[in-house]
Design a protein around this motif. Structure first.
Motif, PDB file in Angstrom:
ATOM      1  N   PHE A 130      41.065  -1.931   4.715  1.00  0.00           N
ATOM      2  CA  PHE A 130      41.427  -2.957   5.636  1.00  0.00           C
ATOM      3  C   PHE A 130      43.018  -2.875   5.792  1.00  0.00           C
ATOM      4  O   PHE A 130      43.560  -2.904   6.878  1.00  0.00           O
ATOM      5  N   ALA A 131      43.885  -2.763   4.758  1.00  0.00           N
ATOM      6  CA  ALA A 131      45.172  -2.596   4.607  1.00  0.00           C
ATOM      7  C   ALA A 131      45.659  -1.337   5.530  1.00  0.00           C
ATOM      8  O   ALA A 131      46.589  -1.443   6.135  1.00  0.00           O
ATOM      9  N   LYS A 132      44.989  -0.567   5.353  1.00  0.00           N
ATOM     10  CA  LYS A 132      45.073   0.750   5.978  1.00  0.00           C
ATOM     11  C   LYS A 132      45.070   0.911   7.564  1.00  0.00           C
ATOM     12  O   LYS A 132      45.751   0.971   8.475  1.00  0.00           O
ATOM     13  N   GLU A 133      43.819  -0.036   7.947  1.00  0.00           N
ATOM     14  CA  GLU A 133      43.532  -0.246   9.458  1.00  0.00           C
ATOM     15  C   GLU A 133      44.462  -1.146   9.905  1.00  0.00           C
ATOM     16  O   GLU A 133      44.977  -0.818  11.126  1.00  0.00           O
ATOM     17  N   HIS A 134      45.043  -2.026   9.379  1.00  0.00           N
ATOM     18  CA  HIS A 134      46.063  -3.042   9.944  1.00  0.00           C
ATOM     19  C   HIS A 134      47.527  -2.355   9.461  1.00  0.00           C
ATOM     20  O   HIS A 134      48.426  -3.171   9.842  1.00  0.00           O
ATOM     21  N   GLU A 135      47.519  -1.328   8.881  1.00  0.00           N
ATOM     22  CA  GLU A 135      49.017  -0.594   8.473  1.00  0.00           C
ATOM     23  C   GLU A 135      49.815  -1.626   7.761  1.00  0.00           C
ATOM     24  O   GLU A 135      51.110  -1.456   8.133  1.00  0.00           O
ATOM     25  N   PHE A 136      49.346  -2.246   6.616  1.00  0.00           N
ATOM     26  CA  PHE A 136      49.997  -2.559   5.793  1.00  0.00           C
ATOM     27  C   PHE A 136      50.832  -1.749   4.890  1.00  0.00           C
ATOM     28  O   PHE A 136      50.093  -0.863   4.265  1.00  0.00           O
ATOM     29  N   ARG A 137      51.998  -2.210   4.431  1.00  0.00           N
ATOM     30  CA  ARG A 137      52.705  -0.968   3.727  1.00  0.00           C
ATOM     31  C   ARG A 137      52.629  -1.646   2.150  1.00  0.00           C
ATOM     32  O   ARG A 137      52.444  -0.800   1.248  1.00  0.00           O
ATOM     33  N   CYS A 138      52.744  -2.774   1.797  1.00  0.00           N
ATOM     34  CA  CYS A 138      52.509  -3.335   0.686  1.00  0.00           C
ATOM     35  C   CYS A 138      51.500  -4.400   0.267  1.00  0.00           C
ATOM     36  O   CYS A 138      51.439  -5.370   1.231  1.00  0.00           O
ATOM     37  N   VAL A 139      50.631  -4.412  -0.631  1.00  0.00           N
ATOM     38  CA  VAL A 139      49.739  -5.290  -0.863  1.00  0.00           C
ATOM     39  C   VAL A 139      49.861  -5.668  -2.538  1.00  0.00           C
ATOM     40  O   VAL A 139      50.296  -4.764  -3.209  1.00  0.00           O
ATOM     41  N   LEU A 140      49.143  -6.707  -2.830  1.00  0.00           N
ATOM     42  CA  LEU A 140      49.009  -7.086  -4.079  1.00  0.00           C
ATOM     43  C   LEU A 140      47.468  -7.377  -4.585  1.00  0.00           C
ATOM     44  O   LEU A 140      46.662  -7.649  -3.943  1.00  0.00           O
ATOM     45  N   ILE A 141      47.090  -6.638  -5.557  1.00  0.00           N
ATOM     46  CA  ILE A 141      45.555  -6.962  -6.290  1.00  0.00           C
ATOM     47  C   ILE A 141      45.739  -7.605  -7.712  1.00  0.00           C
ATOM     48  O   ILE A 141      46.655  -7.184  -8.563  1.00  0.00           O
ATOM     49  N   ILE A 142      45.127  -8.883  -7.767  1.00  0.00           N
ATOM     50  CA  ILE A 142      45.220  -9.623  -9.062  1.00  0.00           C
ATOM     51  C   ILE A 142      44.091  -9.270  -9.695  1.00  0.00           C
ATOM     52  O   ILE A 142      43.108  -9.421  -9.323  1.00  0.00           O
ATOM     53  N   HIS A 143      44.233  -8.570 -10.783  1.00  0.00           N
ATOM     54  CA  HIS A 143      43.183  -8.104 -11.621  1.00  0.00           C
ATOM     55  C   HIS A 143      43.045  -8.865 -13.077  1.00  0.00           C
ATOM     56  O   HIS A 143      42.023  -8.752 -13.709  1.00  0.00           O
ATOM     57  N   GLY A 144      44.003  -9.705 -13.474  1.00  0.00           N
ATOM     58  CA  GLY A 144      43.863 -10.356 -14.736  1.00  0.00           C
ATOM     59  C   GLY A 144      44.149  -9.435 -15.740  1.00  0.00           C
ATOM     60  O   GLY A 144      44.277  -8.358 -15.672  1.00  0.00           O
ATOM     61  N   LYS A 145      44.597 -10.071 -16.920  1.00  0.00           N
ATOM     62  CA  LYS A 145      45.024  -9.279 -17.914  1.00  0.00           C
ATOM     63  C   LYS A 145      43.740  -8.778 -18.805  1.00  0.00           C
ATOM     64  O   LYS A 145      43.826  -7.906 -19.430  1.00  0.00           O
ATOM     65  N   GLY A 146      42.607  -9.588 -18.665  1.00  0.00           N
ATOM     66  CA  GLY A 146      41.467  -9.341 -19.762  1.00  0.00           C
ATOM     67  C   GLY A 146      41.614  -9.361 -21.047  1.00  0.00           C
ATOM     68  O   GLY A 146      41.162  -8.634 -21.783  1.00  0.00           O
ATOM     69  N   GLU A 147      42.287 -10.444 -21.710  1.00  0.00           N
ATOM     70  CA  GLU A 147      42.677 -10.604 -22.937  1.00  0.00           C
ATOM     71  C   GLU A 147      41.145 -10.957 -23.799  1.00  0.00           C
ATOM     72  O   GLU A 147      41.137 -10.806 -24.787  1.00  0.00           O
TER      73      GLU A 147
END
Length: 206
Positions: A130-147
């Protein structure tokens, strides 16, 4: 044991056979092949057939300049508070520095909390597409620390593993504290075709 005892035992077996429940093969149908061994390989839950297929498919997209052992299905496990950092050859160091400081505004983000590994994979792939299709340059993924996950940082490790395999991902770095810290990752993507054309035109006018 004499013949009378043998005849008696044979009679008991015959009566038992007549009154026993239907055979397992009759209940399930088809031929039943005996097990060659009864040992179970000790492994993590993520190493099931679905995830193995996911990793195999992802490995086919592994760029030549990536040395991660994706083809073997091995995911390098990181620590919950470990800083993630990656850049492809040719990407300037200042790009990673700006990611680390949060100087690139992200165009969009996703949060993987509550997702399974399989679900997260699909979510990440769709999000990057989706980001590539809309030509976003910077995105963020929240994955958590997984403690609290077993093993620790399970989702975080997989996200880092997947991102390294995507040619559209130029670099990533754990987010600054105010964007999620080591529980999130900032990503720089390749310029889209439209942006590349505009850049070329601008350079030609100079």
């Amino acid at each position: 044991m004499d013949n009378k005892e043998l005849d008696f035992l044979a009679l008991l077996k015959e009566q038992e056979k007549e009154h026993q429940d239907p055979a397992f093969t009759e209940l399930v149908g088809g031929d039943i092949a005996p097990l060659k061994q009864d040992k179970i390989e000790v492994t993590t839950k993520v190493l099931d057939k679905t995830t193995a297929k996911i990793r195999q498919d992802a490995a086919t997209r592994l760029p030549e300049d990536v040395t991660d052992s994706a083809s073997s299905g091995f995911v390098h496990m990181v620590e919950p508070n470990e800083i993630l950092e990656f850049r492809r050859p040719g990407v300037q160091p200042y790009v990673v520095q700006k990611l680390r400081k949060g100087e690139y505004p992200e165009a969009d983000y996703i949060d993987l909390h509550g997702k399974t590994i399989e679900g997260a994979y699909n979510e990440v792939m769709k999000f990057i597409g989706f980001a590539k299709e809309h030509e976003f340059r910077c995105v963020l993924i929240i994955h958590g620390k997984g403690e609290r996950s077993k093993p620790k940082a399970l989702m975080k490790s997989h996200v880092a593993h997947w991102l390294k395999q995507l040619p559209d991902v130029l670099a990533f770095h754990s987010a600054p504290v105010w964007k999620g810290g080591t529980g999130a990752v900032c990503i720089i993507l390749k310029k889209g075709d439209k942006a590349s054309i505009i850049n070329r035109e601008m350079h030609q006018k100079r």
